[in-house]
Structures are given as C-alpha cells and as structure tokens.
Design a protein around this motif. Sequence first.
Motif, PDB file in Angstrom:
ATOM      1  N   CYS A  62     -26.491 -20.008 -11.143  1.00 26.26           N
ATOM      2  CA  CYS A  62     -26.977 -18.803 -10.449  1.00 26.26           C
ATOM      3  C   CYS A  62     -28.498 -18.671 -10.550  1.00 26.26           C
ATOM      4  O   CYS A  62     -29.162 -18.405  -9.548  1.00 26.26           O
ATOM      5  N   LEU A  63     -29.037 -18.847 -11.757  1.00 20.92           N
ATOM      6  CA  LEU A  63     -30.489 -18.727 -11.911  1.00 20.92           C
ATOM      7  C   LEU A  63     -31.203 -19.814 -11.116  1.00 20.92           C
ATOM      8  O   LEU A  63     -32.204 -19.541 -10.445  1.00 20.92           O
ATOM      9  N   VAL A 101     -31.072 -18.850  -7.396  1.00 26.07           N
ATOM     10  CA  VAL A 101     -31.988 -17.745  -7.088  1.00 26.07           C
ATOM     11  C   VAL A 101     -33.433 -18.244  -7.123  1.00 26.07           C
ATOM     12  O   VAL A 101     -34.233 -17.921  -6.246  1.00 26.07           O
ATOM     13  N   ALA A 112     -34.314 -20.195  -4.054  1.00 28.04           N
ATOM     14  CA  ALA A 112     -34.577 -19.296  -2.920  1.00 28.04           C
ATOM     15  C   ALA A 112     -35.959 -18.646  -3.058  1.00 28.04           C
ATOM     16  O   ALA A 112     -36.702 -18.527  -2.073  1.00 28.04           O
ATOM     17  N   ILE A 113     -36.308 -18.251  -4.266  1.00 23.45           N
ATOM     18  CA  ILE A 113     -37.631 -17.662  -4.499  1.00 23.45           C
ATOM     19  C   ILE A 113     -38.725 -18.692  -4.207  1.00 23.45           C
ATOM     20  O   ILE A 113     -39.766 -18.366  -3.640  1.00 23.45           O
ATOM     21  N   THR A 173     -33.823 -27.676  -9.307  1.00 23.83           N
ATOM     22  CA  THR A 173     -34.311 -26.459  -8.653  1.00 23.83           C
ATOM     23  C   THR A 173     -35.450 -26.791  -7.700  1.00 23.83           C
ATOM     24  O   THR A 173     -35.494 -26.299  -6.577  1.00 23.83           O
TER      25      THR A 173
END
Length: 178
Positions: A10-11, A14, A17-18, A61
């Motif tokens: 999840c992190l 997110v 996306a950021i 990421t």
Amino acid sequence: MKKENIKKICLAAVMSAIYVGLDFLAVSISAPFGGSIKFSISGLPVIIVAAFFGPVWGAATGFVGAFLGQIITYGISATTLLWVLPAVARGLVFGVLFKAFKKSLKPHILCIETVVSALAVTLINSFVMYIDSIVYKYPTVILGIALVNRIIAAVITSVIFALILPIILKILNKIIKL
C-alpha cells in the motif's frame, strides 16, 4: 507477516502515485550561465520507501512511478524502459546507502546518501538522454553546461531531501506504525 506485506504494498503504491503527481510539478528555471535547471522532488517518495523497506522496495516504487509517468506523458516507446532506470537507481542506491549507514537520520549522513543517489540518477539520466537522441535522431547536449545544470539541481534537491526526510519518516512511522 501478511499484514506487514499489505502495508508495504500500500505504501509503495501510494508513493508511486505521488511520484507521478510530483513529476508533473517539476520546475525549470533559466540558469545565469546558460541553459536551464530543472528542479523536481518526484524522487522523494522513492527515497521514503527505500528508507522504510530497503533498496528493492525503493527500486520497485521508482519503477512503477516512473513507468506510469512515462506512459501518461509519452506513451510506450522504444526507450520507455530506459527512462525508468534513473528512478530505479535512486531507490537502489539510496536504499543500500541508508542500510550501510545503519538507517541514520543525521542530516549530514542523509545528505551523503541523497547526493550520491542523485548523482547516480543524473549520470544514468544523461546516458538515457544520449541513447534516446540516437534512437530518435535528435540533437542533445549531455556534457558541458547541461550536465553542470543537472548536477546543480541534483545537489540542491538532495540537500532539501536530507533536511526534510527525518521529519517525514518520523511522522509516517507514527501514522502507519511500520
């Protein structure tokens, strides 16, 4: 074990996306000695994930964020995966250094880690720019003032990252309880 993996996924999602959103907020300014300097803080989410979960998660990421950004901005091309490499390198290099320095939050240590990772990103980005110019047959300047401008931007944003990273990591650690 499953709960921890869900938090990681999840992190990382997110933060990917950021990354994409922050990449659109990059600012270019004219440099007094020629050319322009592009400032972007899109690498910060990659660094955050690399600090929490290590170099592999940071690289993943960076890959997802940069890949999505490339697809949104340019679509898929022959060099799309090459343009993802700098963000992957940021996650790997910062994550390895952060572990090597025992996850220290001292600003001078973070400065070393962020500057080294940013310089790796700058060199890879310059190489990718060169390859892209060969593939698509356009002129590019990767040495001289252009490279100096990219290095200046990398160092400035790295110092900013090093100063705000301890605050961000402490707040996220309390919120997410990692």
